[in-house]
Design an enzyme around this catalytic site. Structure first.
Site, PDB file in Angstrom:
ATOM      1  N   ALA A  59      37.214  -5.249  53.904  1.00 41.89           N
ATOM      2  CA  ALA A  59      37.227  -5.047  55.355  1.00 41.89           C
ATOM      3  C   ALA A  59      37.732  -3.649  55.677  1.00 41.89           C
ATOM      4  O   ALA A  59      38.541  -3.066  54.938  1.00 41.89           O
ATOM      5  CB  ALA A  59      38.100  -6.101  56.020  1.00 41.89           C
ATOM      6  N   ARG A  79      39.822  -2.515  57.627  1.00 42.52           N
ATOM      7  CA  ARG A  79      41.265  -2.322  57.811  1.00 42.52           C
ATOM      8  C   ARG A  79      42.006  -2.126  56.489  1.00 42.52           C
ATOM      9  O   ARG A  79      43.177  -1.761  56.475  1.00 42.52           O
ATOM     10  CB  ARG A  79      41.851  -3.501  58.588  1.00 42.52           C
ATOM     11  CG  ARG A  79      41.707  -4.842  57.884  1.00 42.52           C
ATOM     12  CD  ARG A  79      42.208  -5.973  58.768  1.00 42.52           C
ATOM     13  NE  ARG A  79      42.035  -7.281  58.134  1.00 42.52           N
ATOM     14  CZ  ARG A  79      40.938  -8.005  58.218  1.00 42.52           C
ATOM     15  NH1 ARG A  79      39.892  -7.536  58.893  1.00 42.52           N
ATOM     16  NH2 ARG A  79      40.852  -9.184  57.649  1.00 42.52           N
ATOM     17  N   TYR A  80      41.311  -2.397  55.362  1.00 41.86           N
ATOM     18  CA  TYR A  80      41.961  -2.292  54.063  1.00 41.86           C
ATOM     19  C   TYR A  80      41.581  -1.024  53.297  1.00 41.86           C
ATOM     20  O   TYR A  80      42.224  -0.710  52.300  1.00 41.86           O
ATOM     21  CB  TYR A  80      41.606  -3.507  53.188  1.00 41.86           C
ATOM     22  CG  TYR A  80      42.083  -4.816  53.749  1.00 41.86           C
ATOM     23  CD1 TYR A  80      43.428  -5.030  54.042  1.00 41.86           C
ATOM     24  CD2 TYR A  80      41.183  -5.845  54.008  1.00 41.86           C
ATOM     25  CE1 TYR A  80      43.859  -6.232  54.560  1.00 41.86           C
ATOM     26  CE2 TYR A  80      41.601  -7.053  54.528  1.00 41.86           C
ATOM     27  CZ  TYR A  80      42.951  -7.243  54.812  1.00 41.86           C
ATOM     28  OH  TYR A  80      43.376  -8.431  55.327  1.00 41.86           O
ATOM     29  N   ILE A  81      40.531  -0.351  53.692  1.00 42.52           N
ATOM     30  CA  ILE A  81      40.066   0.807  52.928  1.00 42.52           C
ATOM     31  C   ILE A  81      40.261   2.088  53.734  1.00 42.52           C
ATOM     32  O   ILE A  81      40.365   2.057  54.967  1.00 42.52           O
ATOM     33  CB  ILE A  81      38.581   0.650  52.519  1.00 42.52           C
ATOM     34  CG1 ILE A  81      37.696   0.401  53.734  1.00 42.52           C
ATOM     35  CG2 ILE A  81      38.428  -0.475  51.521  1.00 42.52           C
ATOM     36  CD1 ILE A  81      36.215   0.262  53.406  1.00 42.52           C
TER      37      ILE A  81
END
Length: 891
Positions: A124, A126-128
């Protein structure tokens, strides 16, 4: 009644008003649909030629530049920032950003961005995290020469096109589906694009071909410059790990390991190929192990993987771009030219801006020096108004401004008044002059670049190649593919049956006569007693005609199988004999092999896979005063003609029966085999290097760089490794000479040996990881030259010439050999061998041979005893023998 009349009248009036308010649908389509189509084409699906970006990609890059501070940004944050410019959802922006990041050129990624090899999706947003690469910062952005426009809501500015100074569209590729058109520009190699741009700038011709991040092998012979109608064939790289295991190390573009394995399993379920087990060991690199059952040919399985699975795909490029706000269909050559010319224009614009800025710096530095050196600032001490100050400075400067390149403006004078007293007090005349000199040097340099703009652009591209080209070498190997005939590599996964009397053939007639194993994509050839022939696709049950006399799997272009036939021409008519082959026909069409008269009948028929010509006895009925009732006919005396030929007259009298007297014998002449380096396949068509004339028991010798030697019977479906060093006809009496480095002893060794085991791979160097093969020779008397490393402070040792036949005797293949030298070796060269006359091989008698196109040589294979002119050979050579596969029918 009046009220009722009024009520009845009102609906009629409403109907008339509604009728007048109708709008024709054609008007909507003419305006609205055209607007929608234009929007999709220009603003969503098709990239611009100027920078190679679609709008969403351009806005992502602009947002990344605005956020750039050298550190990584959360992709979710970048997506949110991009939404200020892109009036669509966050999901589409995130997907587009992941696609750019996976191309590993413009975005420096951190975290799980997915895997193009396995098909795994990215984490997602928001994680990368992401930031611009150094390449992107250097090549994509230049605010001073960027044309700007307002964003969709008018709050922000965004670039019309980014000033990309590189053929980015061709490097990344692009794909999109719009309304009424689509685009598919394939990715190309980074280094090759730079080289092609340099060639264009030099006025030289160039050709560019795709290069895919998934590597693989590609055939670009029909690329058509990336335009409509072109096609690129892409294959996985498959090699043989051992006799029962294949390994796939590279996959076709557009596939991933999951979809590839699924296609293999699907082909296995359908019976097209036979696979025991598949292992997916893919991590950083692709590794798919395909385990085969015992007895399955690895070479044929490789061809079957290409024919029936996603191991071979076909990609159709379509070069469509946006230029001058319109879609344009052009090839990749024209795209590169336009991109390169655009890069030159951008470099020129940057140089002109730099020149203008430097000239402005030189102008003000000169004014500043005049202002301070001549103490003009004192002239304003008595002035009481601003206008008086300006006029005093202007008057004071005028005697000293003749050498300036432009007139002094009021803005220049205002800047002079802003100079601080501290700066005036510390003014150093020498430093000021040195600064002016440096500016003049830079101005001269910029002017030189502008005067030699093409050379400057070439140097710019060379610097890009030097800075960013490392690790971007070509991944996809360009090779011309051989065409694989599916019917020749498919597994025979079903059985064929026939009901001769009723005239049915198929795979479901299990209670009837078994014919042969076949596959569901095969064609079958059928002959009937009435002299009819038909070719049809294998099916569960088909009617081909009653009284079937022969049925078999049909091979296209098979000039080897010869049909011998004697037929009666109509009721009570004369009998004729003919020989023919069937190479190609129209499927499901009935062919008449007789002259077409009613009640014609086949009296004798045989199908001969090796062109055999048997001898038959003809017996006539005793009618009237016929004297000769019995005689022999040799089919060797009959010319091989087309299936429509009438044939030769046997007799005009009634035939009682025909008996087989002597079965045909096969005596094939040795067959010439060539090796085509381009497709790396054997052939009998004269393409490539002639390997020799092969009889049934002759074999090929192959030696690889790994130090492996093997012999095998030549087979046209054999695959050859890229590291092959020797490929020739094997002479069991001729030794091989090898110089190899022993990793354990750290010395070069020499050995001479004979191949001891046929059809077996044998390693003839040591298994130490540092061992390698330096020289291999199949000459009778090879000679090598050894160059030595020059000792420090001493003269180099003279080169050593070694006759390998004298140096060492022939030993076993596992022997290590003798040490070549104790000195450090710089190089080993093969010299011309010592002349040697090989024993002459006894050649068989010259005989005509049926064309053996696409037919494998088999050990102890039978051959034809006759030629098409009717000459019959006498006796047998050591290859001859009866062929039990010929099918003979007597009636």
């Amino acid at each position: 009644m009046g009220d009722n009349e009024d009520l009845n009248q009102t609906p009629l009036d409403n109907k008339e008003e509604h009728k007048d308010a109708l709008t024709k649908v054609t008007g909507m389509y003419k305006d609205w649909f055209l607007d929608y189509a234009s929007y999709v084409i220009l603003e969503r699906a098709v990239p611009a030629i100027e920078d190679g970006f679609k709008p969403v990609q351009r806005r992502i890059m602009h947002a990344l530049k605005e956020l750039d501070d050298g550190r990584y940004n959360k992709v979710a944050n970048v997506v949110g920032h991009t939404m200020q410019y892109h009036p669509h959802g966050d999901a589409s922006i995130a997907d587009a950003m992941v696609q750019i990041g996976q191309k590993d050129l413009l975005i420096d990624t951190q975290g799980n961005w997915g895997n193009i090899l396995t098909g795994d999706s990215a984490a997602a947003s928001r994680y990368i995290e992401a930031r611009l690469t150094k390449f992107a910062l250097e090549v994509v952005f230049s605010p001073k020469i960027t044309e700007w426009q307002k964003s969709y809501d008018g709050r922000k500015k965004e670039p019309v096109n980014l000033p990309v100074k590189f053929p980015l569209l061709l490097a990344q590729g692009a794909e999109g589906i719009a309304v009424g058109l689509s685009t598919k520009v394939l990715p190309h190699n980074f280094i090759e694009l730079i080289d092609a741009s340099i060639k264009h700038l030099k006025g030289q011709r160039f050709t560019i071909y795709p290069d895919f991040p998934t590597a693989g092998i590609i055939d670009v012979s029909n690329y058509n410059d990336g335009m409509r109608g072109g096609r690129v064939r892409v294959r996985a790289k498959i090699s043989q790990l051992d006799k029962n295991t294949l390994v796939i190390n590279e996959i076709p573009y557009g596939t991933n390991t999951s979809s590839l394995i699924d296609s293999i399993l699907k082909a296995n379920d359908k019976g097209k190929i036979r696979v025991k087990k598949i292992e997916d060991n893919t991590a950083e690199n692709v590794e798919i192990l395909v385990h085969l059952p015992n007895g399955i040919s690895p070479d044929k399985t490789i061809d079957a993987l290409y024919a029936f699975t996603s191991c071979e795909t076909s990609i159709s490029p379509l070069g469509c771009i946006i230029e001058d706000n319109k879609p344009l269909f052009i090839g990749v050559t024209e795209m590169l030219k336009e991109s390169t010319d655009n890069t030159v224009a951008l470099l020129k614009a940057e140089l002109e801006i730099q020149l203008k800025e430097l000239e402005e710096q030189w102008h003000f530095a000169s004014l500043e020096r005049i202002f301070i050196e001549n103490r003009i600032y004192r002239d304003i001490e008595e002035e009481e108004t601003w206008e008086g100050v300006i006029a005093a400075i202007d008057k004071g400067l005028s005697p000293f401004t003749k050498h300036l390149k432009r007139a002094v403006t009021e803005d220049d004078i205002v800047r002079l008044t802003e100079i601080r007293i501290k700066r005036i007090s510390k003014f150093d005349l020498d430093k000021a002059q040195q600064h002016l000199d440096n500016l003049e040097l830079k101005i001269a340099e910029i002017k030189h670049h502008l005067a030699n703009l093409i050379d400057f652009a070439i140097d710019y591209f060379k610097s890009l190649k030097e800075k960013y080209g490392k690790g971007r070498e070509r991944k996809s190997e360009i090779r011309i593919f051989d065409d694989i005939e599916a019917t020749k590599v498919v597994i025979r996964n079903t059985k064929l049956y026939v009901n001769r009397e009723e005239g049915f053939v198929g795979t479901s007639l299990r209670r009837d006569e078994y014919v042969t194993d076949c596959s569901d994509i095969d064609d079958i050839i059928v002959f009937t007693r009435e002299g009819k022939m038909m070719i049809s696709k294998v099916d569960s049950k088909i009617f081909v005609g009653k009284n079937i006399i022969h049925v078999a799997v049909f091979k296209k272009k098979d000039k080897r199988t010869i049909y011998n036939m004697i037929y009666r021409d109509g009721k009570g008519g004369a009998s004729y004999i003919k020989r023919f082959n069937v190479t190609s026909v129209t499927r499901d069409r009935e062919y008449d092999l007789t002259q077409g008269k009613p009640l014609s009948s086949v009296l004798y028929f045989s199908a001969n896979p090796n062109g055999e010509a048997e001898v038959v006895t003809v017996l006539l009925r005793q009618v009237g005063s016929i004297k000769k009732l019995k005689w022999d006919i040799d089919f060797a005396d009959v010319l091989i003609k087309g299936r429509g030929a009438k044939g030769n007259l046997v007799t005009k009298y009634s035939i009682k029966r025909i008996e087989l007297k002597e079965k045909g014998v096969s005596t094939l002449k040795p067959r010439k085999i060539w090796f085509d380096e381009v497709v790396r396949r054997l052939n009998v068509d004269g393409r490539g290097e002639l390997l020799g004339e092969f009889k049934g028991d002759d074999m090929l010798l192959v030696v690889t760089q790994k130090g492996i030697a093997k012999t095998f019977t030549p087979n046209l479906s054999t695959h050859f490794d890229d590291d092959m060093l020797v490929l020739e006809k094997w002479n069991p009496e001729k030794p091989l000479s090898a110089v190899h480095y022993d990793g354990e002893k750290e010395r070069f060794l020499v050995k001479r040996f004979l191949i001891e085991s046929e059809n077996k791979e044998e390693l003839f160097i040591t298994e130490h990881p540092k061992s390698y093969l330096e020289v291999i020779s199949t000459d009778w008397k090879p000679v090598i030259e050894v160059e030595f490393v020059k000792p420090r402070g001493k003269d180099p040792k003279p080169n050593l010439i070694v006759d390998l036949e004298e140096f060492i005797a022939v030993k076993g293949i596992k022997a290590l050999g003798n040490q070549l030298t104790t000195d450090r070796v710089k190089n080993i060269n093969i010299l011309d061998p010592i002349p040697y006359e090989e024993p002459e091989e006894i050649k068989p008698s010259d005989m005509e041979v049926v064309d053996e196109e696409n037919v494998d040589v088999k050990k102890d294979e039978g051959a034809s005893s006759t030629n098409s002119g009717g000459e019959k050979s006498k006796g047998k050579n050591k290859m001859s023998g009866e062929d039990d596969e010929s099918q003979i029918k007597l009636f």
